[in-house]
Design a protein around this motif. Structure first.
Motif: not given
Length: 296
Positions: A194-195, A286, A290
């Motif tokens: 996850h970013p 974002e 990611g």
């Protein structure tokens, strides 16, 4: 504004005292951070008109308008309409989302945030089931996690199709050809970090996933997908798996969730009772995936 974990629940947080017209930059920052920390937010006592709902989406990022016009609100195409409201001159598409999925996973550029705003809440059964796919991945056997890292998963819209008015009397091969032309299959990382939170996320759903390929594009055995879906609770027809969270709501509630981490499935009332929800979907600031695990 107050944000606190939902009492007695492992997933989600409740937000009270939030008013968009009076929200400060710090309020919006707290709201965004809460989405990633708690995965699911329930905003209480909201009184937004369609334009206000859209404004909330824009405050969180860039709105993605759904690609199929039949779902659009007639005056605000940014809003996806599920269900119908007595007396309105337009009909939303009924009984949407009765399967495990992450919104837009079958498209090249999925979005990070989903918001739904119930307009008519049935008096009996109504809600949404959620599964945390970061936790689901962590719970898999280590050998299976290692098998999945570095692979890609095929996503497609071809498994569950909402027939459009223009599809009536059209041969099925033409309907399927339209699906493949409009939404051709895409391949996304099966596992990514996850970013924002850095947790590993398993990006697999019963509705849209069709199998894994390795780094060389070689298809993995189909049994692996079946095992993953089984182990993550997505093949439980009664949704009684202890990892499944049912979020109910009342009039005035607005739900926001992290579309990277959560897969969801609608709970519909089988009785013919009016129900309607608005949905707005948002690209945050974002990168969606990611870092892809195994390829960093």
């Amino acid at each position: 504004m107050r944000l606190r974990p939902a009492p007695g629940q492992a997933l989600g947080a409740e937000v009270t005292g939030f008013e968009l017209e009076n929200a400060s930059a710090d309020d919006l920052k707290t709201l965004r951070a809460g989405i990633y920390e708690h995965q699911l937010l329930l905003l209480k006592e909201q009184h937004l008109d369609p334009a206000g709902f859209i404004a909330l989406g824009k405050a969180l990022g860039t709105i993605e308008t759904y690609y199929e016009p039949m779902y659009h609100h007639p005056e605000h195409p940014e809003i996806f309409v599920s269900g119908s409201k007595p007396g309105e001159n337009f009909k939303g598409v009924p009984q949407t989302g009765k399967f495990w999925h992450a919104d837009y996973s079958f498209m090249p550029n999925p979005f990070g945030i989903t918001m739904t705003y119930p307009q008519i809440v049935p008096t009996t059964r109504r809600g949404t089931y959620y599964l945390d796919m970061a936790k689901a991945f962590a719970d898999l056997p280590e050998s299976l996690r290692n098998t999945l890292r570095g692979t890609k998963v095929e996503h497609s819209a071809r498994r569950y199709v909402k027939i459009r008015p223009s599809d009536v009397y059209k041969p099925m091969h033409e309907v399927l050809a339209d699906i493949e032309r409009t939404t051709p299959a895409v391949y996304h990382p099966t596992v990514f970090r996850h970013p924002v939170t850095g947790v590993e996320v398993l990006y697999v759903s019963e509705a849209a996933s069709f199998g894994f390929v390795d780094r060389n594009g070689v298809r993995l055995p189909g049994e692996i997908l079946q095992e993953v879906l089984e182990r993550t609770g997505q093949l439980d027809p009664e949704c009684r798996d202890p990892r499944i969270h049912l979020q109910t709501f009342v009039k005035g509630d607005l739900l926001i969730w992290d579309n990277r981490v959560l897969v969801h499935r609608a709970l519909h009332n089988p009785a013919p009772e009016p129900a309607q929800s608005y949905r707005v979907t948002v690209h945050d600031d974002e990168p969606f995936f990611g870092v892809e695990d195994g390829n960093a």
